[in-house]
Write a protein that holds these residues in place. Structure first.
Motif, mmCIF file in Angstrom:
data_model
loop_
_atom_site.group_PDB
_atom_site.id
_atom_site.type_symbol
_atom_site.label_atom_id
_atom_site.label_comp_id
_atom_site.label_asym_id
_atom_site.label_seq_id
_atom_site.Cartn_x
_atom_site.Cartn_y
_atom_site.Cartn_z
ATOM 1 N N ARG A 232 -7.347 3.617 -3.170
ATOM 2 C CA ARG A 232 -6.909 3.961 -4.513
ATOM 3 C C ARG A 232 -5.399 4.053 -4.698
ATOM 4 O O ARG A 232 -4.937 4.699 -5.627
ATOM 5 C CB ARG A 232 -7.573 5.262 -4.966
ATOM 6 C CG ARG A 232 -9.087 5.155 -5.008
ATOM 7 C CD ARG A 232 -9.711 6.341 -5.681
ATOM 8 N NE ARG A 232 -11.140 6.138 -5.850
ATOM 9 C CZ ARG A 232 -11.903 6.849 -6.674
ATOM 10 N NH1 ARG A 232 -11.366 7.808 -7.396
ATOM 11 N NH2 ARG A 232 -13.184 6.606 -6.778
ATOM 12 N N LEU A 233 -4.612 3.438 -3.854
ATOM 13 C CA LEU A 233 -3.174 3.392 -4.102
ATOM 14 C C LEU A 233 -2.796 2.268 -5.055
ATOM 15 O O LEU A 233 -1.723 2.289 -5.647
ATOM 16 C CB LEU A 233 -2.392 3.227 -2.796
ATOM 17 C CG LEU A 233 -2.240 4.457 -1.909
ATOM 18 C CD1 LEU A 233 -1.297 4.157 -0.763
ATOM 19 C CD2 LEU A 233 -1.751 5.656 -2.699
ATOM 20 N N GLU A 234 -3.662 1.273 -5.197
ATOM 21 C CA GLU A 234 -3.344 0.169 -6.102
ATOM 22 C C GLU A 234 -3.193 0.685 -7.540
ATOM 23 O O GLU A 234 -3.922 1.583 -7.975
ATOM 24 C CB GLU A 234 -4.441 -0.896 -6.088
ATOM 25 C CG GLU A 234 -4.683 -1.522 -4.730
ATOM 26 C CD GLU A 234 -5.803 -0.850 -3.960
ATOM 27 O OE1 GLU A 234 -6.293 -1.465 -3.007
ATOM 28 O OE2 GLU A 234 -6.191 0.287 -4.323
ATOM 29 N N LEU A 235 -2.267 0.098 -8.272
ATOM 30 C CA LEU A 235 -2.101 0.386 -9.688
ATOM 31 C C LEU A 235 -2.457 -0.869 -10.478
ATOM 32 O O LEU A 235 -2.023 -1.969 -10.125
ATOM 33 C CB LEU A 235 -0.657 0.794 -9.992
ATOM 34 C CG LEU A 235 -0.138 2.039 -9.277
ATOM 35 C CD1 LEU A 235 1.346 2.235 -9.576
ATOM 36 C CD2 LEU A 235 -0.930 3.276 -9.695
ATOM 37 N N LEU A 236 -3.225 -0.689 -11.538
ATOM 38 C CA LEU A 236 -3.630 -1.813 -12.380
ATOM 39 C C LEU A 236 -3.066 -1.640 -13.778
ATOM 40 O O LEU A 236 -3.186 -0.565 -14.378
ATOM 41 C CB LEU A 236 -5.153 -1.914 -12.457
ATOM 42 C CG LEU A 236 -5.906 -2.147 -11.144
ATOM 43 C CD1 LEU A 236 -7.398 -2.273 -11.417
ATOM 44 C CD2 LEU A 236 -5.391 -3.374 -10.423
ATOM 45 N N THR A 237 -2.462 -2.690 -14.298
ATOM 46 C CA THR A 237 -2.042 -2.676 -15.691
ATOM 47 C C THR A 237 -3.284 -2.679 -16.579
ATOM 48 O O THR A 237 -4.394 -3.003 -16.125
ATOM 49 C CB THR A 237 -1.179 -3.891 -16.009
ATOM 50 O OG1 THR A 237 -1.994 -5.069 -15.876
ATOM 51 C CG2 THR A 237 0.033 -3.981 -15.078
ATOM 52 N N PRO A 238 -3.133 -2.334 -17.849
ATOM 53 C CA PRO A 238 -4.305 -2.426 -18.740
ATOM 54 C C PRO A 238 -4.931 -3.820 -18.747
ATOM 55 O O PRO A 238 -6.159 -3.951 -18.785
ATOM 56 C CB PRO A 238 -3.717 -2.060 -20.107
ATOM 57 C CG PRO A 238 -2.583 -1.139 -19.786
ATOM 58 C CD PRO A 238 -1.987 -1.695 -18.527
#
Length: 477
Positions: free
Chosen positions: A6-12
Motif C-alpha cells: 500500500r505505498l503506491e499512490l494512484l491518481t484519480p
C-alpha cells in the motif's frame, strides 16, 4: 525492489482505470460499490456513536457509496437520512444503490445540513474537474457537525491536494485500495483529517497493469547503505563540501549530518585561511582544507560534492558549480548554488540532486503552481537531476518520472539549519553509493523520523544526533 503493501499512490485517473480493470476481470461494479459503502458504514460505527446522520449524496459513484452506507447504518439502528444533490444516472451502479435505499430523503439544503449531528460527504469524489460552487458549496459550508468524507472531502483534487472552489474539513476520510497524492499533499492532507484506507476487493494484480510511478515515501523502495566487516573509510565515500566564509554554520551542520549519516570522510573546503580557522574550531572529525577547488578536484576519490549551504548566490558560486559539473562529479546543489542559477535551470543540468524550497524553486524554474508533483517532475526532467522540493509535504521527483511524497515531517522542522542537515545527509548517502532518487527519499524520511523522535523544541543540531537511530530503524522497517 517491490514496494511494501500500500505505498503506491494512484491518481484519480489511475484509480478509475483500476476499477475498470477489476470489472473487466469479472468483479461486478455493484459489488465494489457495496464493499466501499460497507467500509464507510463500519468506519462510522467505529468512530462515532449513533446520532442523527445525514448522507449528502452526489449523482456519481461517490454518491452511490453513500447510499450503501446509509442503508447499512439504518439497518444497524442509526437515524439516517439522505439528501441528494441530483439523482444518479439511470442504469448506473449508483442508481441501483439509490433504488435500494428505502429511508427518508431530505432536501439538499443548508438548513438540513446544519441540523445533522454527523454528515457523510458523498457529494463529489477525488476526480472532480470543476470548482465546488453554488448550492453544493452552500450546503457543505452550512455543516456544523463532524464530517466523514468518502474518498476525499468534496472539492479536494485527489491528484494535487488543492481545493477546487471549496472543500470542507473532514474529521475522517475513508478511501479505497490505494491512497491518492491529494491525501498526502497540502492542504488536502489536513482537510482529510484522519485517513482510513479500506480494502474493497480490487485484486492486487491490477497494479501491474497500471505501473504507478508515485509512492508514499517510506523504507522499502530504498534502504540505507549497509557495510560488511571489510568496509573502510574510503569504501564509505569521501564527501567534500564547498563552504563559504560568512555563514559558516550551514556547512558545519551539513558536515555533522554527513558524518552521522555514514560518510567515511568529510572535507570542508574553506575559501581562505580565516574561514579555515573557524571551521577547524568545530567538529574534529571533519577535514578542513584551503587548498582550492582545482587541487581537490585532482583527487579522484572525491566524487561527491555538496555546494550551496552558506554560500552566496553569486557568479563565483555559479562558476564553482560549473567546474564541479564539468569535472563529472556527483553534486548536491542547495541554497546559494540554486539561487546562483536563478532563471537558468540549464546551469544545473548534470547535478545529482537539487534540494530547493519553494522560493528557490521559483527563482530557478518559476512558481510551483497548483500541481506540485507536475512542477517537480518537469524540473527533474529539464535538468536530469533528482529534484527534492522541500516542505511539510516534500516531493521527490526523478528525471524518469518516479515520484515520492514525504509526509512524516513534523512542524518542528520549520527552523533554521534543517535544510543544511538534509543536504548533508543526502550527500553522505550518495557518497556511500546510493542512487540519487533513493538517497533523496532516504534523507527526507530519516530527517522526519529524527524530528519525530525529538519532539517539540527541536533545533537543527538535534537532528544530527538522532540521524543514526532514524537510519537504523529504516533498515529494519
Amino acid at each position: 525492489m517491490p514496494l511494501p503493501p500500500r505505498l503506491e499512490l494512484l491518481t484519480p485517473e489511475e484509480m478509475g482505470r483500476a476499477d475498470a480493470l477489476a470489472i473487466a476481470a469479472g468483479i461486478p461494479g455493484p459489488d465494489l460499490m457495496a464493499a466501499a459503502g460497507r467500509a464507510v458504514a463500519r468506519a462510522a460505527m467505529r468512530r462515532f456513536r449513533p446520532c442523527r446522520t445525514l448522507v449528502l449524496a452526489g449523482p456519481g459513484n461517490n454518491g452511490g457509496d453513500g447510499y450503501v452506507a446509509a442503508r447499512l447504518l439504518e439497518q444497524a439502528g442509526w437515524p439516517v437520512a439522505v439528501a441528494a444533490l441530483a439523482p444518479p444516472r439511470p442504469g448506473s451502479d449508483a442508481a441501483l444503490a439509490a433504488a435500494a435505499w428505502r429511508g427518508p430523503m431530505l432536501a439538499f439544503d443548508a438548513a438540513e445540513a446544519g441540523r445533522a449531528e454527523l454528515v457523510i460527504d458523498a457529494v463529489f469524489g477525488a476526480g472532480l474537474a470543476r470548482p465546488v460552487e453554488g448550492r453544493a458549496a452552500a450546503v457543505l459550508r452550512a455543516v456544523r457537525a463532524p464530517i466523514l468524507a468518502i474518498d476525499v472531502p468534496s472539492g479536494l483534487d485527489g491528484a494535487t491536494g488543492q481545493v477546487r472552489g471549496l472543500a470542507p474539513q473532514a474529521a475522517l476520510t475513508v478511501t479505497f485500495f490505494r491512497l491518492k497524492p491529494g491525501h498526502l499533499l497540502l492542504p488536502g492532507r489536513g482537510l482529510c483529517g484522519e485517513t482510513l484506507l479500506a480494502d474493497i476487493g480490487l485484486p492486487e494484480s491490477v497494479l501491474a497493469r497500471l505501473a504507478p510511478r508515485a509512492f508514499r515515501n517510506a523504507p522499502g523502495p530504498w534502504r540505507p547503505p549497509a557495510f560488511g566487516a571489510e568496509a573502510h573509510k574510503y569504501s564509505r565515500g569521501h564527501l567534500t563540501i564547498l563552504a563559504g566564509g560568512e555563514m559558516t554554520g550551514a556547512a558545519r551542520l551539513a558536515a555533522g549530518a554527513a558524518h552521522r549519516a555514514g560518510a567515511g570522510l568529510v572535507t570542508i573546503l574553506a575559501p581562505d585561511a580565516a574561514a579555515a580557522a573557524l571551521y577547524r574550531a568545530g567538529d574534529p572529525g571533519t577535514i578542513v582544507s584551503e587548498a582550492g577547488l582545482d587541487a581537490l578536484l585532482g583527487d579522484e576519490r572525491r566524487q561527491v560534492w555538496l555546494i550551496g549551504p552558506g554560500l552566496p548566490g553569486d557568479a563565483a558560486t555559479r562558476a564553482a558549480l560549473g567546474r564541479l559539473l564539468a569535472a563529472g562529479r556527483r553534486v548536491v546543489a542547495d541554497a546559494g548554488a540554486l539561487t546562483a542559477c536563478a532563471g537558468d535551470p540549464g546551469a544545473l543540468a548534470g547535478a545529482a540532486v537539487l534540494t530547493p524550497h519553494a522560493g528557490e524553486f521559483a527563482r530557478v524554474f518559476g512558481p510551483v503552481g497548483a500541481d506540485k508533483p507536475a512542477a517537480a517532475r518537469a524540473a527533474a526532467a529539464a535538468t536530469g537531476a533528482v529534484l527534492l522540493l522541500k516542505g511539510a509535504d516534500t516531493v521527490i521527483a526523478a528525471p524518469d518520472g518516479r515520484l515520492a511524497i514525504n509526509d512524516n515531517a513534523p512542524p518542528s522542522l520549520a527552523t533554521g539549519g534543517t535544510g543544511d542537515v538534509l543536504a548533508g545527509t543526502i550527500a553522505a548517502l550518495l557518497a556511500q553509493g546510493m542512487p540519487g532518487f533513493e538517497a533523496a527519499c532516504c534523507g527526507a524520511w530519516a530527517q522526519g523520523e529524527a524530528a519525530r523522535r525529538h519532539g517539540p523544541g527541536l533545533v537543527a543540531e538535534d537532528l544530527i544526533t538522532l540521524l543514526p537511530s532514524a537510519l537504523k530503524s529504516a533498515r529494519v522497517n
